[in-house]
Design a protein around this motif. Structure first.
Motif, PDB file in Angstrom:
ATOM      1  N   ALA A  99       0.716   3.608  -2.778  1.00 44.32           N
ATOM      2  CA  ALA A  99       1.216   5.758  -2.092  1.00 44.32           C
ATOM      3  C   ALA A  99       1.408   6.435  -2.926  1.00 44.32           C
ATOM      4  O   ALA A  99       1.751   7.258  -3.501  1.00 44.32           O
ATOM      5  CB  ALA A  99       0.428   6.323  -1.105  1.00 44.32           C
ATOM      6  N   ALA A 100       3.102   5.505  -3.444  1.00 42.08           N
ATOM      7  CA  ALA A 100       4.035   6.741  -3.859  1.00 42.08           C
ATOM      8  C   ALA A 100       4.084   6.672  -5.147  1.00 42.08           C
ATOM      9  O   ALA A 100       4.049   8.140  -5.522  1.00 42.08           O
ATOM     10  CB  ALA A 100       5.414   5.718  -3.766  1.00 42.08           C
TER      11      ALA A 100
ATOM     12  N   TYR B  65      11.203   7.061  -1.970  1.00 44.20           N
ATOM     13  CA  TYR B  65      10.674   6.205  -1.177  1.00 44.20           C
ATOM     14  C   TYR B  65      10.996   4.880  -1.674  1.00 44.20           C
ATOM     15  O   TYR B  65      11.184   4.093  -0.504  1.00 44.20           O
ATOM     16  CB  TYR B  65       9.309   7.312  -1.333  1.00 44.20           C
ATOM     17  CG  TYR B  65       8.602   6.343   0.169  1.00 44.20           C
ATOM     18  CD1 TYR B  65       9.171   6.186   1.744  1.00 44.20           C
ATOM     19  CD2 TYR B  65       7.381   5.184  -0.153  1.00 44.20           C
ATOM     20  CE1 TYR B  65       8.501   5.623   2.553  1.00 44.20           C
ATOM     21  CE2 TYR B  65       7.254   4.512   0.859  1.00 44.20           C
ATOM     22  CZ  TYR B  65       6.838   4.656   2.256  1.00 44.20           C
ATOM     23  OH  TYR B  65       6.355   4.516   2.771  1.00 44.20           O
ATOM     24  N   SER B  66       9.988   5.141  -2.517  1.00 47.68           N
ATOM     25  CA  SER B  66       9.589   3.047  -2.956  1.00 47.68           C
ATOM     26  C   SER B  66      11.574   2.274  -3.157  1.00 47.68           C
ATOM     27  O   SER B  66      11.178   0.983  -2.795  1.00 47.68           O
ATOM     28  CB  SER B  66       9.713   3.174  -4.899  1.00 47.68           C
ATOM     29  OG  SER B  66      10.454   3.375  -5.568  1.00 47.68           O
TER      30      SER B  66
ATOM     31  N   ARG C  12      12.114   1.553   1.171  1.00 42.31           N
ATOM     32  CA  ARG C  12      10.802   0.870   1.174  1.00 42.31           C
ATOM     33  C   ARG C  12      11.019  -0.400   0.519  1.00 42.31           C
ATOM     34  O   ARG C  12      11.171  -1.582   1.574  1.00 42.31           O
ATOM     35  CB  ARG C  12       9.364   1.184   0.999  1.00 42.31           C
ATOM     36  CG  ARG C  12       8.149   0.193   1.213  1.00 42.31           C
ATOM     37  CD  ARG C  12       8.320   0.381   2.888  1.00 42.31           C
ATOM     38  NE  ARG C  12       7.064  -0.464   2.452  1.00 42.31           N
ATOM     39  CZ  ARG C  12       6.919  -0.474   4.574  1.00 42.31           C
ATOM     40  NH1 ARG C  12       7.597  -0.145   5.611  1.00 42.31           N
ATOM     41  NH2 ARG C  12       6.000  -1.228   4.590  1.00 42.31           N
TER      42      ARG C  12
ATOM     43  N   ALA D 238       0.440  -1.529   0.164  1.00 41.72           N
ATOM     44  CA  ALA D 238      -0.052  -0.168  -0.310  1.00 41.72           C
ATOM     45  C   ALA D 238       0.633   1.114   0.031  1.00 41.72           C
ATOM     46  O   ALA D 238       0.801   2.155  -0.389  1.00 41.72           O
ATOM     47  CB  ALA D 238      -0.994  -0.190   0.958  1.00 41.72           C
ATOM     48  N   ARG D 239       2.354   1.043   0.181  1.00 44.03           N
ATOM     49  CA  ARG D 239       2.976   2.582   0.521  1.00 44.03           C
ATOM     50  C   ARG D 239       3.774   2.696  -0.414  1.00 44.03           C
ATOM     51  O   ARG D 239       3.122   4.021  -0.872  1.00 44.03           O
ATOM     52  CB  ARG D 239       4.169   2.466   1.792  1.00 44.03           C
ATOM     53  CG  ARG D 239       3.236   2.707   3.133  1.00 44.03           C
ATOM     54  CD  ARG D 239       4.576   2.664   4.192  1.00 44.03           C
ATOM     55  NE  ARG D 239       3.658   1.605   5.686  1.00 44.03           N
ATOM     56  CZ  ARG D 239       4.422   1.790   6.688  1.00 44.03           C
ATOM     57  NH1 ARG D 239       5.770   1.403   7.507  1.00 44.03           N
ATOM     58  NH2 ARG D 239       4.068   2.278   7.936  1.00 44.03           N
ATOM     59  N   ARG D 240       3.994   1.836  -1.191  1.00 47.70           N
ATOM     60  CA  ARG D 240       4.325   1.668  -2.788  1.00 47.70           C
ATOM     61  C   ARG D 240       3.186   2.052  -3.274  1.00 47.70           C
ATOM     62  O   ARG D 240       3.615   2.774  -4.237  1.00 47.70           O
ATOM     63  CB  ARG D 240       5.381   0.575  -3.024  1.00 47.70           C
ATOM     64  CG  ARG D 240       6.425   0.718  -2.038  1.00 47.70           C
ATOM     65  CD  ARG D 240       7.262  -0.742  -2.553  1.00 47.70           C
ATOM     66  NE  ARG D 240       8.088  -0.591  -3.288  1.00 47.70           N
ATOM     67  CZ  ARG D 240       8.689  -1.327  -4.394  1.00 47.70           C
ATOM     68  NH1 ARG D 240       8.747  -3.198  -3.882  1.00 47.70           N
ATOM     69  NH2 ARG D 240       9.290  -1.956  -5.522  1.00 47.70           N
TER      70      ARG D 240
END
Length: 280
Positions: free
Chosen positions: A117-118, A267-268, A271, A113-115
């Protein structure tokens, strides 16, 4: 991927310079002949170009990849003639994020989910650069995005090729397809190039050869979603070359959009490294 990215950006600057005075199709042909000569030497070291792979699937993938290479190159160079280098490269930076998304769908690579969102943040950055509906938006922004989509298809097809096909074969066939298409492109009358123009094209050919080999090798070995964000180094190289060679100064909205795209990509990377440490 870093070497490939810097080589491609340098080639872009050189071909942009050469095509200011030479017809684009003529510049593509001359550069292409030079690239083929260099790549043939690399292919000879690997046993020669494999023209007819044993597997029908690999033959089909090579043809489809060459078609995507031709389409993306023609669209990119057309946009390059009419857009600032820094702006075009900033739009191109949406590619790693799109590849992460596509790799999760096609190759089942992890994308939490975080990537995800990136990726969304990066797309907002692209919208800030392209600015659809504004006065700065024109057909060349669409041409640039079309090139990005075809590069995405090309890179995914590269990953699908069997291990018996050498990287030099893939690069040579792609360069040959792009060189041949220059013969049928509509253009202004050709003329005898000057020594300086030939020098620019020779340098472009050398850098593009390095870009081809390094880029294809990386996409075949590294995990697609992980290696793609390293393309963000082109924001620095394109900005530097655009400023010193063409006197380009991107506006504030373009800089903010590029920063969002780069932040999402970095960020990716962070992560992915963290997930790898946890898994290890």
């Amino acid at each position: 991927m870093v070497i490939s990215t810097i080589a491609f950006t340098t080639n872009d600057s050189l071909i942009k310079l050469a095509s200011q005075t030479l017809p684009l199709s003529q510049a593509m042909l001359i550069r292409g002949v030079m690239i083929l000569a260099l790549l043939s030497l690399v292919a000879r070291r690997d046993g020669g170009v494999l023209w007819w792979p044993h597997a029908a699937r690999d033959r089909l993938v090579l043809v489809a990849r060459a078609a995507a290479e031709v389409g993306s190159t023609v669209l990119y160079l057309k946009a390059l003639q009419s857009m600032p280098l820094g702006t075009l490269v900033a739009i191109l930076q949406s590619l790693p994020l799109l590849i992460m998304l596509a790799a999760a769908v096609v190759y089942r690579e992890r994308l939490g989910a975080r990537r995800l969102a990136a990726v969304g943040v990066g797309m907002i950055g692209v919208a800030m650069i392209v600015r659809p509906g504004s006065a700065s938006f024109d057909v060349w922004s669409l041409v640039a995005m079309g090139s990005v989509v075809l590069i995405l298809v090309r890179d995914l097809l590269t990953r699908a090729l069997g291990p018996e096909i050498q990287t030099s074969t893939i690069a040579f066939q792609a360069a040959l397809a792009v060189t041949l298409i220059s013969l049928v492109m509509p253009t202004e009358p050709w003329r005898m190039p000057a020594a300086g123009e030939l020098g620019l094209l020779a340098l472009a050919a050398a850098f593009l050869t390095v870009g081809y080999i390094a880029g294809v090798a990386t996409m075949r070995v590294g995990e697609v979603g992980f290696v793609s964000p390293f393309r963000y180094v082109s924001l620095i190289s394109a900005g530097t070359l655009g400023f010193f060679i063409f006197g380009e100064r991107p506006d504030g909205m373009t800089l903010i959009g590029a920063a969002l795209i780069a932040a999402a990509g970095l960020y990716s990377i962070w992560r992915e490294q963290r997930l790898r440490r946890v898994a290890g």
